[in-house]
Design a protein around this motif. Structure first.
Motif, PDB file in Angstrom:
ATOM      1  N   UNK A   2     -23.289 -18.101  -6.291  1.00 36.99           N
ATOM      2  CA  UNK A   2     -22.656 -18.375  -5.001  1.00 36.99           C
ATOM      3  C   UNK A   2     -21.343 -19.118  -5.207  1.00 36.99           C
ATOM      4  N   UNK A   3     -21.350 -20.093  -6.116  1.00 39.40           N
ATOM      5  CA  UNK A   3     -20.123 -20.852  -6.390  1.00 39.40           C
ATOM      6  C   UNK A   3     -19.035 -19.919  -6.919  1.00 39.40           C
ATOM      7  N   UNK A   4     -19.400 -19.012  -7.839  1.00 36.05           N
ATOM      8  CA  UNK A   4     -18.424 -18.069  -8.381  1.00 36.05           C
ATOM      9  C   UNK A   4     -17.859 -17.175  -7.280  1.00 36.05           C
ATOM     10  N   UNK A   5     -18.725 -16.737  -6.359  1.00 38.23           N
ATOM     11  CA  UNK A   5     -18.274 -15.882  -5.253  1.00 38.23           C
ATOM     12  C   UNK A   5     -17.299 -16.630  -4.354  1.00 38.23           C
ATOM     13  N   UNK A   6     -17.625 -17.883  -4.006  1.00 40.78           N
ATOM     14  CA  UNK A   6     -16.741 -18.680  -3.148  1.00 40.78           C
ATOM     15  C   UNK A   6     -15.413 -18.930  -3.849  1.00 40.78           C
ATOM     16  N   UNK A   7     -15.448 -19.239  -5.162  1.00 41.68           N
ATOM     17  CA  UNK A   7     -14.214 -19.457  -5.923  1.00 41.68           C
ATOM     18  C   UNK A   7     -13.364 -18.195  -5.942  1.00 41.68           C
ATOM     19  N   UNK A   8     -14.021 -17.031  -6.017  1.00 44.09           N
ATOM     20  CA  UNK A   8     -13.291 -15.765  -6.002  1.00 44.09           C
ATOM     21  C   UNK A   8     -12.613 -15.539  -4.654  1.00 44.09           C
ATOM     22  N   UNK A   9     -13.320 -15.852  -3.557  1.00 46.13           N
ATOM     23  CA  UNK A   9     -12.737 -15.725  -2.216  1.00 46.13           C
ATOM     24  C   UNK A   9     -11.536 -16.661  -2.064  1.00 46.13           C
ATOM     25  N   UNK A  10     -11.677 -17.898  -2.570  1.00 44.06           N
ATOM     26  CA  UNK A  10     -10.572 -18.856  -2.494  1.00 44.06           C
ATOM     27  C   UNK A  10      -9.370 -18.346  -3.280  1.00 44.06           C
ATOM     28  N   UNK A  11      -9.623 -17.755  -4.460  1.00 42.82           N
ATOM     29  CA  UNK A  11      -8.537 -17.193  -5.267  1.00 42.82           C
ATOM     30  C   UNK A  11      -7.799 -16.105  -4.490  1.00 42.82           C
ATOM     31  N   UNK A  12      -8.563 -15.245  -3.829  1.00 46.15           N
ATOM     32  CA  UNK A  12      -7.941 -14.181  -3.027  1.00 46.15           C
ATOM     33  C   UNK A  12      -7.104 -14.772  -1.898  1.00 46.15           C
ATOM     34  N   UNK A  13      -7.617 -15.828  -1.249  1.00 45.32           N
ATOM     35  CA  UNK A  13      -6.857 -16.487  -0.182  1.00 45.32           C
ATOM     36  C   UNK A  13      -5.575 -17.110  -0.685  1.00 45.32           C
ATOM     37  N   UNK A  14      -5.635 -17.716  -1.866  1.00 41.06           N
ATOM     38  CA  UNK A  14      -4.435 -18.325  -2.455  1.00 41.06           C
ATOM     39  C   UNK A  14      -3.408 -17.262  -2.815  1.00 41.06           C
TER      40      UNK A  14
END
Length: 516
Positions: A483-495
């Motif tokens: 879950x943490x990896x998925x959220x970090x991936x979403x944040x990367x896409x947002x950035x």
């Protein structure tokens, strides 16, 4: 509304928002992550910092062995039952050096032969660090309720509340026409006004709750002190349970007995964590934290009750949600609304989203202020020098916003990479956050704000990408790490999307903009 009244409310909204905005950005980003404080602590655990779990029926034996071989643990000892998360060991306690005030965490378990195994613990507790950041905005000084940052944020919360009320009054005349509309076009100010209004109106009840509860949390010691001095005077405000006599450790009630006495009051109470205090003193206590899903509870994860560890008699029960007494229910409601301590993981994700949208609300308010105050000569196209206040706010907006994200990303990477048993991981995670935060602010004052934003966003994309990989590539693979990896991936896409928008925006900026 009369024009003079509108101007007054607009000034109140503008300046309270500007003064509070940067502090609130830090707190809301921290608060969003704090919704998952316990999973973050679990995510950060390293295998060599953990001791083996034991069956629940062995806890009484473990507690007795710890207290007999390590009597210093009687002052305060925490027991993590199998339901508790994170669980780095079944039992832990802290020893303080009274000369240096340095603390050492010890934890214990039983081996296969029921023999005591103890070791010094090296636990980062990064979730608790982010929670402190959320409460204090990272302002150093003091500790706990007496932290300087807590009092500062109490004042900021008051300004925040004024900004909410004045902003609502400003928005009321165009409520139906502008509700949830975001108009894009050449008028950049109109776009930021609409975006800011949508963020504020869509979560207005949440923001009012957070502002009011933050003020109460920050100054509750002062409230109680004033009530004691002015109202109660010589009468105790809270009736402490009568002191008994010091008992022998061997007379401790079993965990099962203590649990049953609590469940006679709250049948749905499921104990997870127990903190024993003063076991050698006449005022020995056992503070139980337990799950009560679907109820309004005092903490983000657990409801609490204080019990006598020798007699099993429940003492302070006002923190249990179903006990009689309107004041206890009222206070529990304050905590539950602030922490999202109701509705389980669904509400935690809702609060996470509201925390991120709140941070964007304050960020958009700063951008709106900067765009509104651009000094331009309307009668010709001659570029003019921007006001120093406008340029400074542009630099601070970039530095504080991206510095907060940079510091958190570096802190999480440090926690994941460094071996906790070989370094002072708590010191390093603090160092990583403040280094990233301060470097980004300095960076924004050295480079033009927009250039600094592009460079920092690029670095952040790299860091969050590494966090994504580290989450699944280092340590134990679990649901939390995925879950943490998925959220970090979403944040990367947002950035990355933000970086693309900044580059596009750069091409249309006027030469006299405060951003370049």
């Amino acid at each position: 509304m009369r024009i003079q009244h509108f101007k007054v409310y607009n000034q109140i909204h503008t300046w309270t928002g500007i003064i509070a905005g940067l502090f609130l950005f830090i707190c809301f980003i921290g608060g969003a992550l704090t919704m998952f404080k316990t999973p973050l602590n679990q995510w950060a655990l390293q295998a060599d910092a953990s001791l083996a779990p034991i069956a629940e029926e062995k806890y009484d034996d473990l507690i007795q062995q710890v207290l007999q071989q390590h009597p210093e643990a009687a002052a305060e000892m925490t027991v993590y039952l199998p339901r508790a998360q994170p669980q780095h060991a079944p039992v832990s306690w802290v020893i303080e050096n009274h000369e240096t005030h340095a603390t050492t965490i010890w934890h214990a378990t039983l081996n296969d032969n029921n023999e005591l195994v103890t070791a010094q613990a090296s636990v980062s507790a990064v979730g608790d660090f982010i929670d402190d950041l959320h409460r204090t905005a990272g302002i150093p000084g003091g500790d706990g309720h007496d932290a300087v940052g807590t009092y500062v944020m109490g004042i900021v919360a008051g300004l925040y509340f004024l900004a909410l009320v004045s902003g609502l009054i400003i928005f009321l005349p165009s409520w139906f026409k502008d509700l949830f509309s975001v108009r894009r076009g050449k008028n950049r100010k109109r776009f930021w006004v609409d975006f800011h209004n949508v963020l504020g109106i869509s979560a207005l009840p949440f923001h009012i709750v957070i502002a009011l509860t933050t003020m109460v949390f920050a100054f509750h010691d002062l409230f109680y002190g004033s009530l004691q001095a002015l109202v109660y005077k010589d009468t105790p405000m809270f009736n402490a349970p009568p002191a008994g006599t010091a008992r022998q450790i061997t007379e401790l009630a079993s965990i099962n007995e203590l649990t049953q006495s609590i469940q006679t009051l709250e049948p749905e109470f499921k104990p997870a964590v127990i903190t024993f205090r003063g076991l050698n003193s006449p005022r020995a206590s056992a503070i139980f934290g337990g799950e009560m899903e679907g109820h309004w509870i005092r903490g983000p994860d657990y409801a609490f009750v204080v019990s006598n560890p020798y007699t099993t008699q429940p003492g302070y029960t006002a923190m249990l949600p179903n006990q009689p007494g309107s004041m206890g229910k009222f206070v529990n409601g304050f905590f539950a609304l602030h922490f999202g301590g109701f509705g389980g993981d669904t509400i935690r994700w809702v609060y996470f989203g509201l925390g991120v949208s709140g941070a964007l609300l304050f960020l958009s308010g700063n951008i709106l202020w900067i765009e509104t105050r651009r000094r331009r000569q309307k009668q010709n196209e001659i570029p003019v020098e921007q006001k120093k206040s406008c340029v400074t706010m542009a630099r601070l907006t970039v530095g504080v916003a991206l510095g907060t994200l940079m510091g958190l990303a570096l802190s999480l990477l440090i926690v994941k990479w460094l071996p906790h048993s070989q370094v002072d991981i708590a010191w390093w995670q603090n160092f990583a956050y403040y280094s990233g935060f301060l470097v980004c602010i300095g960076w924004a004052f050295i480079c033009p704000p927009l250039h600094a934003a592009k460079q920092q966003l690029l670095v952040l994309c790299v860091l969050t990408s590494v966090l994504t990989v580290s989450s699944v590539g280092l340590g134990r693979l679990s649901t939390i790490s995925l879950v943490f990896a998925f959220v970090a991936l979403i944040i990367t896409a947002g950035l990355l999307a933000t970086l693309g928008w900044v580059k596009k925006r750069e091409k249309t900026l006027e030469k006299d903009s405060a951003w370049i």
